[in-house]
Design a protein around this motif. Structure first.
Motif, PDB file in Angstrom:
ATOM      1  N   PHE A  14       0.257   8.373  -6.375  1.00  0.00           N
ATOM      2  CA  PHE A  14       0.720   8.469  -4.989  1.00  0.00           C
ATOM      3  C   PHE A  14       1.802   9.550  -4.880  1.00  0.00           C
ATOM      4  O   PHE A  14       1.753  10.415  -3.998  1.00  0.00           O
ATOM      5  CB  PHE A  14       1.256   7.104  -4.539  1.00  0.00           C
ATOM      6  N   PHE A  15       2.782   9.521  -5.786  1.00  0.00           N
ATOM      7  CA  PHE A  15       3.860  10.517  -5.755  1.00  0.00           C
ATOM      8  C   PHE A  15       3.350  11.919  -6.096  1.00  0.00           C
ATOM      9  O   PHE A  15       3.794  12.903  -5.498  1.00  0.00           O
ATOM     10  CB  PHE A  15       4.997  10.130  -6.694  1.00  0.00           C
ATOM     11  N   TYR A  16       2.436  12.030  -7.036  1.00  0.00           N
ATOM     12  CA  TYR A  16       1.911  13.348  -7.383  1.00  0.00           C
ATOM     13  C   TYR A  16       1.104  13.936  -6.224  1.00  0.00           C
ATOM     14  O   TYR A  16       1.165  15.141  -5.970  1.00  0.00           O
ATOM     15  CB  TYR A  16       1.065  13.273  -8.651  1.00  0.00           C
ATOM     16  N   GLU A  17       0.352  13.100  -5.523  1.00  0.00           N
ATOM     17  CA  GLU A  17      -0.379  13.572  -4.342  1.00  0.00           C
ATOM     18  C   GLU A  17       0.607  13.998  -3.252  1.00  0.00           C
ATOM     19  O   GLU A  17       0.399  15.012  -2.581  1.00  0.00           O
ATOM     20  CB  GLU A  17      -1.306  12.470  -3.809  1.00  0.00           C
ATOM     21  N   GLU A  18       1.682  13.243  -3.090  1.00  0.00           N
ATOM     22  CA  GLU A  18       2.713  13.621  -2.120  1.00  0.00           C
ATOM     23  C   GLU A  18       3.283  14.999  -2.462  1.00  0.00           C
ATOM     24  O   GLU A  18       3.446  15.849  -1.578  1.00  0.00           O
ATOM     25  CB  GLU A  18       3.840  12.587  -2.096  1.00  0.00           C
ATOM     26  N   ALA A  19       3.583  15.236  -3.730  1.00  0.00           N
ATOM     27  CA  ALA A  19       4.112  16.539  -4.154  1.00  0.00           C
ATOM     28  C   ALA A  19       3.139  17.657  -3.813  1.00  0.00           C
ATOM     29  O   ALA A  19       3.539  18.717  -3.320  1.00  0.00           O
ATOM     30  CB  ALA A  19       4.408  16.522  -5.657  1.00  0.00           C
ATOM     31  N   ALA A  20       1.859  17.427  -4.045  1.00  0.00           N
ATOM     32  CA  ALA A  20       0.856  18.445  -3.742  1.00  0.00           C
ATOM     33  C   ALA A  20       0.806  18.725  -2.239  1.00  0.00           C
ATOM     34  O   ALA A  20       0.740  19.888  -1.826  1.00  0.00           O
ATOM     35  CB  ALA A  20      -0.517  18.003  -4.250  1.00  0.00           C
ATOM     36  N   LEU A  21       0.863  17.694  -1.417  1.00  0.00           N
ATOM     37  CA  LEU A  21       0.855  17.889   0.038  1.00  0.00           C
ATOM     38  C   LEU A  21       2.037  18.743   0.479  1.00  0.00           C
ATOM     39  O   LEU A  21       1.894  19.660   1.297  1.00  0.00           O
ATOM     40  CB  LEU A  21       0.877  16.548   0.765  1.00  0.00           C
ATOM     41  N   LEU A  22       3.216  18.445  -0.056  1.00  0.00           N
ATOM     42  CA  LEU A  22       4.406  19.205   0.318  1.00  0.00           C
ATOM     43  C   LEU A  22       4.324  20.643  -0.179  1.00  0.00           C
ATOM     44  O   LEU A  22       4.646  21.581   0.562  1.00  0.00           O
ATOM     45  CB  LEU A  22       5.665  18.518  -0.210  1.00  0.00           C
ATOM     46  N   ASP A  23       3.895  20.841  -1.412  1.00  0.00           N
ATOM     47  CA  ASP A  23       3.822  22.200  -1.962  1.00  0.00           C
ATOM     48  C   ASP A  23       2.737  23.040  -1.301  1.00  0.00           C
ATOM     49  O   ASP A  23       2.820  24.264  -1.282  1.00  0.00           O
ATOM     50  CB  ASP A  23       3.611  22.150  -3.476  1.00  0.00           C
ATOM     51  N   GLU A  24       1.735  22.380  -0.734  1.00  0.00           N
ATOM     52  CA  GLU A  24       0.682  23.081   0.008  1.00  0.00           C
ATOM     53  C   GLU A  24       1.013  23.191   1.494  1.00  0.00           C
ATOM     54  O   GLU A  24       0.190  23.650   2.278  1.00  0.00           O
ATOM     55  CB  GLU A  24      -0.653  22.354  -0.193  1.00  0.00           C
ATOM     56  N   HIS A  25       2.199  22.742   1.882  1.00  0.00           N
ATOM     57  CA  HIS A  25       2.681  22.801   3.269  1.00  0.00           C
ATOM     58  C   HIS A  25       1.761  22.035   4.224  1.00  0.00           C
ATOM     59  O   HIS A  25       1.602  22.418   5.377  1.00  0.00           O
ATOM     60  CB  HIS A  25       2.862  24.259   3.723  1.00  0.00           C
ATOM     61  N   ARG A  26       1.220  20.942   3.748  1.00  0.00           N
ATOM     62  CA  ARG A  26       0.350  20.078   4.560  1.00  0.00           C
ATOM     63  C   ARG A  26       1.196  18.928   5.108  1.00  0.00           C
ATOM     64  O   ARG A  26       1.019  17.771   4.761  1.00  0.00           O
ATOM     65  CB  ARG A  26      -0.819  19.585   3.717  1.00  0.00           C
ATOM     66  N   TYR A  27       2.128  19.289   5.963  1.00  0.00           N
ATOM     67  CA  TYR A  27       3.143  18.346   6.436  1.00  0.00           C
ATOM     68  C   TYR A  27       2.571  17.229   7.299  1.00  0.00           C
ATOM     69  O   TYR A  27       3.031  16.087   7.219  1.00  0.00           O
ATOM     70  CB  TYR A  27       4.245  19.086   7.180  1.00  0.00           C
ATOM     71  N   SER A  28       1.580  17.518   8.132  1.00  0.00           N
ATOM     72  CA  SER A  28       0.983  16.457   8.955  1.00  0.00           C
ATOM     73  C   SER A  28       0.301  15.406   8.077  1.00  0.00           C
ATOM     74  O   SER A  28       0.382  14.208   8.359  1.00  0.00           O
ATOM     75  CB  SER A  28      -0.013  17.035   9.957  1.00  0.00           C
ATOM     76  N   ASP A  29      -0.358  15.850   7.013  1.00  0.00           N
ATOM     77  CA  ASP A  29      -0.964  14.907   6.072  1.00  0.00           C
ATOM     78  C   ASP A  29       0.115  14.128   5.334  1.00  0.00           C
ATOM     79  O   ASP A  29      -0.023  12.928   5.091  1.00  0.00           O
ATOM     80  CB  ASP A  29      -1.867  15.635   5.073  1.00  0.00           C
ATOM     81  N   TRP A  30       1.201  14.800   4.973  1.00  0.00           N
ATOM     82  CA  TRP A  30       2.326  14.136   4.295  1.00  0.00           C
ATOM     83  C   TRP A  30       2.911  13.049   5.188  1.00  0.00           C
ATOM     84  O   TRP A  30       3.235  11.960   4.720  1.00  0.00           O
ATOM     85  CB  TRP A  30       3.383  15.179   3.930  1.00  0.00           C
ATOM     86  N   LEU A  31       3.034  13.314   6.473  1.00  0.00           N
ATOM     87  CA  LEU A  31       3.619  12.357   7.411  1.00  0.00           C
ATOM     88  C   LEU A  31       2.822  11.056   7.452  1.00  0.00           C
ATOM     89  O   LEU A  31       3.385   9.986   7.682  1.00  0.00           O
ATOM     90  CB  LEU A  31       3.685  12.997   8.795  1.00  0.00           C
ATOM     91  N   LYS A  32       1.525  11.129   7.178  1.00  0.00           N
ATOM     92  CA  LYS A  32       0.679   9.929   7.180  1.00  0.00           C
ATOM     93  C   LYS A  32       0.998   8.983   6.026  1.00  0.00           C
ATOM     94  O   LYS A  32       0.501   7.856   6.002  1.00  0.00           O
ATOM     95  CB  LYS A  32      -0.789  10.338   7.122  1.00  0.00           C
ATOM     96  N   LEU A  33       1.816   9.416   5.084  1.00  0.00           N
ATOM     97  CA  LEU A  33       2.209   8.555   3.967  1.00  0.00           C
ATOM     98  C   LEU A  33       3.295   7.554   4.350  1.00  0.00           C
ATOM     99  O   LEU A  33       3.648   6.691   3.552  1.00  0.00           O
ATOM    100  CB  LEU A  33       2.705   9.402   2.790  1.00  0.00           C
ATOM    101  N   PHE A  34       3.828   7.664   5.565  1.00  0.00           N
ATOM    102  CA  PHE A  34       4.937   6.819   6.007  1.00  0.00           C
ATOM    103  C   PHE A  34       4.469   5.721   6.955  1.00  0.00           C
ATOM    104  O   PHE A  34       3.517   5.914   7.717  1.00  0.00           O
ATOM    105  CB  PHE A  34       6.004   7.677   6.698  1.00  0.00           C
ATOM    106  N   THR A  35       5.166   4.590   6.931  1.00  0.00           N
ATOM    107  CA  THR A  35       4.878   3.501   7.859  1.00  0.00           C
ATOM    108  C   THR A  35       5.492   3.808   9.221  1.00  0.00           C
ATOM    109  O   THR A  35       6.348   4.681   9.348  1.00  0.00           O
ATOM    110  CB  THR A  35       5.470   2.167   7.357  1.00  0.00           C
ATOM    111  N   GLU A  36       5.066   3.076  10.224  1.00  0.00           N
ATOM    112  CA  GLU A  36       5.595   3.243  11.584  1.00  0.00           C
ATOM    113  C   GLU A  36       7.088   2.932  11.647  1.00  0.00           C
ATOM    114  O   GLU A  36       7.809   3.497  12.462  1.00  0.00           O
ATOM    115  CB  GLU A  36       4.839   2.336  12.562  1.00  0.00           C
ATOM    116  N   ASP A  37       7.544   2.032  10.793  1.00  0.00           N
ATOM    117  CA  ASP A  37       8.957   1.600  10.818  1.00  0.00           C
ATOM    118  C   ASP A  37       9.781   2.258   9.705  1.00  0.00           C
ATOM    119  O   ASP A  37      10.810   1.728   9.286  1.00  0.00           O
ATOM    120  CB  ASP A  37       9.046   0.084  10.699  1.00  0.00           C
ATOM    121  N   CYS A  38       9.376   3.432   9.264  1.00  0.00           N
ATOM    122  CA  CYS A  38      10.006   4.078   8.105  1.00  0.00           C
ATOM    123  C   CYS A  38      11.414   4.596   8.412  1.00  0.00           C
ATOM    124  O   CYS A  38      11.813   4.772   9.558  1.00  0.00           O
ATOM    125  CB  CYS A  38       9.131   5.219   7.593  1.00  0.00           C
ATOM    126  N   ARG A  39      12.105   4.875   7.335  1.00  0.00           N
ATOM    127  CA  ARG A  39      13.409   5.539   7.381  1.00  0.00           C
ATOM    128  C   ARG A  39      13.437   6.560   6.252  1.00  0.00           C
ATOM    129  O   ARG A  39      13.018   6.270   5.131  1.00  0.00           O
ATOM    130  CB  ARG A  39      14.522   4.517   7.171  1.00  0.00           C
TER     131      ARG A  39
END
Length: 169
Positions: A14-39
């Motif tokens: 999960f964390f390695y996929e998150e790193a790849a999303l960020l390094d590929e500048h896929r921010y909208s996809d990265w945002l989907k990793l968070f819950t509605e009530d996130c902080r």
């Protein structure tokens, strides 16, 4: 706190996929990793004497580099993906590296995970930023997928020399 190998692997992937999303500048996809009530929270670190270490970081509700909920993160993502993100032009080269990923608590459906990180960002010829620190994430399974409920980012440095803080950790 130890997880079985399958759960540990799932969290690491999960964390390695998150790193790849960020390094590929896929921010909208990265945002989907968070819950509605996130902080998403990064307190400010202050240099303290050994007897004052409990006050080394600001507390939730106090001043912080970041203190975003999902709509706040969405605004930052929208800005970075717009043609008006001049501080990100040309797009920086980044590397997110996560290490020592380990579960430190399990409460019901939520797992608290700690990891160390090194984040490298370079832009143009001589703009280079290094960030080193520790994260604590609370993860929850939503519709069969791990999601980030709470992210705390603890930088090792007390002075940030970067020209901007447009990045995600």
């Amino acid at each position: 706190m130890y997880l079985n190998a399958e759960a540990q692997n799932e969290i690491e992937q999960f964390f390695y996929e998150e790193a790849a999303l960020l390094d590929e500048h896929r921010y909208s996809d990265w945002l989907k990793l968070f819950t509605e009530d996130c902080r998403y929270w990064m307190p400010i670190r202050q240099t303290r004497l050994a007897t004052q270490m409990e006050d080394e970081f600001t507390k939730p509700g106090e001043i912080a580099f970041f203190d975003d909920d999902l709509p706040g993160l969405a605004k930052r993502v929208h800005k970075l993906e717009s043609p008006y993100a001049w501080g990100e032009s040309p797009r920086p080269r980044t590397r997110h590296m996560y290490h020592n990923i380990r579960a430190i608590a399990v409460e019901g459906a939520e797992i608290t995970v700690s990891c160390n990180f090194v984040f490298y960002r370079s832009q143009l010829e001589d703009d280079v930023d290094w960030f080193v620190g520790r994260r604590e994430d609370i993860l929850r399974r939503v519709d069969g997928q791990l999601k980030i409920v709470w992210r705390s980012i603890f930088l090792d440095q007390t002075v940030i020399e970067a020209k901007n803080m447009n990045q995600f950790f």
